[in-house]
Design a protein around this motif. Structure first.
Motif, PDB file in Angstrom:
ATOM      1  N   GLN A  88      33.590  46.779  32.335  1.00 20.43           N
ATOM      2  CA  GLN A  88      32.576  46.272  31.531  1.00 20.43           C
ATOM      3  C   GLN A  88      31.348  47.279  31.129  1.00 20.43           C
ATOM      4  O   GLN A  88      30.959  47.634  30.542  1.00 20.43           O
ATOM      5  N   LYS A  89      31.944  48.612  32.701  1.00 22.66           N
ATOM      6  CA  LYS A  89      30.711  49.176  32.365  1.00 22.66           C
ATOM      7  C   LYS A  89      31.108  50.567  31.532  1.00 22.66           C
ATOM      8  O   LYS A  89      30.254  51.121  30.483  1.00 22.66           O
ATOM      9  N   PHE A  90      32.770  50.495  31.043  1.00 16.73           N
ATOM     10  CA  PHE A  90      33.126  51.571  30.434  1.00 16.73           C
ATOM     11  C   PHE A  90      32.710  51.456  28.825  1.00 16.73           C
ATOM     12  O   PHE A  90      33.118  51.691  28.147  1.00 16.73           O
ATOM     13  N   GLN A  91      32.665  50.003  28.682  1.00 19.83           N
ATOM     14  CA  GLN A  91      32.624  48.976  27.411  1.00 19.83           C
ATOM     15  C   GLN A  91      31.064  48.800  27.560  1.00 19.83           C
ATOM     16  O   GLN A  91      30.738  48.610  26.204  1.00 19.83           O
ATOM     17  N   ASN A  92      30.167  49.543  28.141  1.00 21.81           N
ATOM     18  CA  ASN A  92      29.044  49.181  27.991  1.00 21.81           C
ATOM     19  C   ASN A  92      28.549  47.836  27.212  1.00 21.81           C
ATOM     20  O   ASN A  92      27.453  47.547  27.024  1.00 21.81           O
ATOM     21  N   THR A  93      29.215  46.479  28.214  1.00 18.38           N
ATOM     22  CA  THR A  93      28.790  45.695  27.882  1.00 18.38           C
ATOM     23  C   THR A  93      28.220  44.500  30.072  1.00 18.38           C
ATOM     24  O   THR A  93      27.853  43.747  29.347  1.00 18.38           O
ATOM     25  N   ILE A  94      27.933  46.117  30.786  1.00 20.86           N
ATOM     26  CA  ILE A  94      28.094  45.271  31.495  1.00 20.86           C
ATOM     27  C   ILE A  94      26.671  44.582  31.905  1.00 20.86           C
ATOM     28  O   ILE A  94      26.218  43.702  32.773  1.00 20.86           O
ATOM     29  N   GLN A  95      25.493  45.173  31.453  1.00 17.90           N
ATOM     30  CA  GLN A  95      24.560  44.352  31.609  1.00 17.90           C
ATOM     31  C   GLN A  95      24.093  43.423  30.964  1.00 17.90           C
ATOM     32  O   GLN A  95      23.402  42.114  30.938  1.00 17.90           O
ATOM     33  N   ASP A  96      25.011  42.610  29.938  1.00 22.20           N
ATOM     34  CA  ASP A  96      25.317  41.253  29.218  1.00 22.20           C
ATOM     35  C   ASP A  96      25.171  40.181  30.115  1.00 22.20           C
ATOM     36  O   ASP A  96      24.504  39.085  30.193  1.00 22.20           O
ATOM     37  N   ILE A  97      25.701  40.434  31.955  1.00 21.49           N
ATOM     38  CA  ILE A  97      25.558  40.231  33.069  1.00 21.49           C
ATOM     39  C   ILE A  97      24.182  39.356  33.280  1.00 21.49           C
ATOM     40  O   ILE A  97      23.511  38.147  34.260  1.00 21.49           O
ATOM     41  N   ASN A  98      23.130  40.109  33.322  1.00 20.49           N
ATOM     42  CA  ASN A  98      22.035  39.358  33.410  1.00 20.49           C
ATOM     43  C   ASN A  98      21.267  38.639  32.667  1.00 20.49           C
ATOM     44  O   ASN A  98      20.395  37.878  32.841  1.00 20.49           O
ATOM     45  N   SER A  99      22.044  38.436  31.000  1.00 13.65           N
ATOM     46  CA  SER A  99      21.518  37.151  30.384  1.00 13.65           C
ATOM     47  C   SER A  99      22.184  35.655  30.751  1.00 13.65           C
ATOM     48  O   SER A  99      21.976  34.503  30.183  1.00 13.65           O
ATOM     49  N   TYR A 100      23.321  36.127  31.623  1.00 13.48           N
ATOM     50  CA  TYR A 100      23.995  34.655  31.653  1.00 13.48           C
ATOM     51  C   TYR A 100      23.167  33.328  32.473  1.00 13.48           C
ATOM     52  O   TYR A 100      22.396  34.099  33.505  1.00 13.48           O
ATOM     53  N   PRO A 101      23.022  32.765  32.503  1.00 14.18           N
ATOM     54  CA  PRO A 101      21.588  31.140  32.504  1.00 14.18           C
ATOM     55  C   PRO A 101      22.870  31.143  34.065  1.00 14.18           C
ATOM     56  O   PRO A 101      22.740  29.946  34.085  1.00 14.18           O
ATOM     57  N   MET A 102      22.879  31.552  35.178  1.00 13.92           N
ATOM     58  CA  MET A 102      23.866  31.403  36.285  1.00 13.92           C
ATOM     59  C   MET A 102      22.916  32.137  37.529  1.00 13.92           C
ATOM     60  O   MET A 102      22.137  33.027  36.411  1.00 13.92           O
ATOM     61  N   SER A 103      22.881  31.506  38.916  1.00 10.18           N
ATOM     62  CA  SER A 103      22.283  32.167  39.388  1.00 10.18           C
ATOM     63  C   SER A 103      23.366  33.147  40.059  1.00 10.18           C
ATOM     64  O   SER A 103      24.399  33.664  39.924  1.00 10.18           O
ATOM     65  N   ASN A 104      23.028  34.131  40.868  1.00 14.26           N
ATOM     66  CA  ASN A 104      23.774  35.564  41.767  1.00 14.26           C
ATOM     67  C   ASN A 104      24.815  34.783  42.582  1.00 14.26           C
ATOM     68  O   ASN A 104      25.842  35.390  42.339  1.00 14.26           O
ATOM     69  N   MET A 105      24.423  33.356  42.820  1.00 15.21           N
ATOM     70  CA  MET A 105      25.774  32.961  43.698  1.00 15.21           C
ATOM     71  C   MET A 105      26.363  32.490  42.914  1.00 15.21           C
ATOM     72  O   MET A 105      27.749  32.788  43.165  1.00 15.21           O
TER      73      MET A 105
END
Length: 259
Positions: A88-105
């Protein structure tokens, strides 16, 4: 205060994605490590099958099987979350994880359980493939499966940490080749490490893989000693610590947040 679990649908969706991701390429993610372990069994087992393993009444093939199952689970579980995140870092999509409506756990656990599932699958298939060579020999099936699950969970947690901290595949391969592989070889996978002389034997006390392999082998062979409970305690501490660190690293956004 952040809720630990509030989006079960999102959690199941992310977990399913992580499982489907490696199931789409089974030749690379499942068949390749399985064939490697079978080759290890054929080569080492063929040469040393009549030799004693250092445990009374146990031949080398019986000794080798749980070690190979553990090693397969370790590498598969570690690689799943680490390579997923680095991809995901290589594809430059890793930041999308921040938008997931989920807790860090929930996010952390989804990645870790995805790796755990892959590790257990490879470990179980490795054992199943050995039935052809030595027959059905498994004294405590559920405990053996639990040991593979605990081993996979630990290294999936470490894989999550590595995937967040590292930023390219070269560093990941370096970690696998230079650190994890030697630890596996000196963790009792292929031989009884306690019987080695001097420093080589003492390494087992600082090798996190040794307790896991020893516990799995004990459940496989039904050979227990007083030290097994001590090793189980060490294993439990490592699992809890690695999981908490993984969640903390994820929560702090290391490797995810744009700097």
């Amino acid at each position: 205060m952040e809720k630990f679990f509030y989006n079960r649908v999102g959690f199941v969706t992310l977990l399913s994605r992580e499982i489907q991701r490696f199931m789409k390429v089974p030749v690379q993610t499942i068949l390749a490590p399985l064939i490697s372990n079978i080759l290890y069994l054929g080569i080492f087992g063929g040469m040393l099958k009549t030799q004693q393993a250092g445990i009374d009444g146990v031949n080398y093939l019986q000794f080798l099987v749980p070690g190979l199952a553990s090693m397969g689970a370790i590498f598969a579980a570690f690689q799943n979350p680490s390579f997923s995140l680095i991809s995901q870092k290589f594809q430059n999509t890793i930041q999308d994880i921040n938008s997931y409506p989920m807790s860090n756990m929930e996010k952390s656990l989804a990645f870790i359980l995805g790796g755990t599932f892959r590790g257990v699958l490879v470990g179980v298939l490795t054992y199943a493939s050995t039935i052809v060579f030595i027959g059905f020999h498994l004294e405590h099936p559920f405990l053996f499966l639990g040991a593979l699950g605990a081993t996979s969970f630990l290294f999936a947690s470490l894989g999550l940490i590595a995937g967040l901290v590292l930023d390219n595949f070269e560093k990941m391969n370096f970690l696998l080749t230079i650190i994890i592989t030697p630890l596996a070889y000196l963790g009792g996978v292929f031989f009884e490490i306690a019987r080695l002389p001097g420093l080589l034997s003492a390494i087992r006390f600082i090798n996190p893989i040794y307790p896991l392999v020893t516990i799995t082998r004990a459940f496989y062979l039904d050979i227990f000693s007083g030290s097994i409970y001590w090793l189980m305690g060490i294993g439990a501490v490592m699992i809890i610590a690695s999981f908490l660190v993984a969640v903390l690293v994820f929560k702090n956004g290391i490797g995810i947040k744009i700097r």
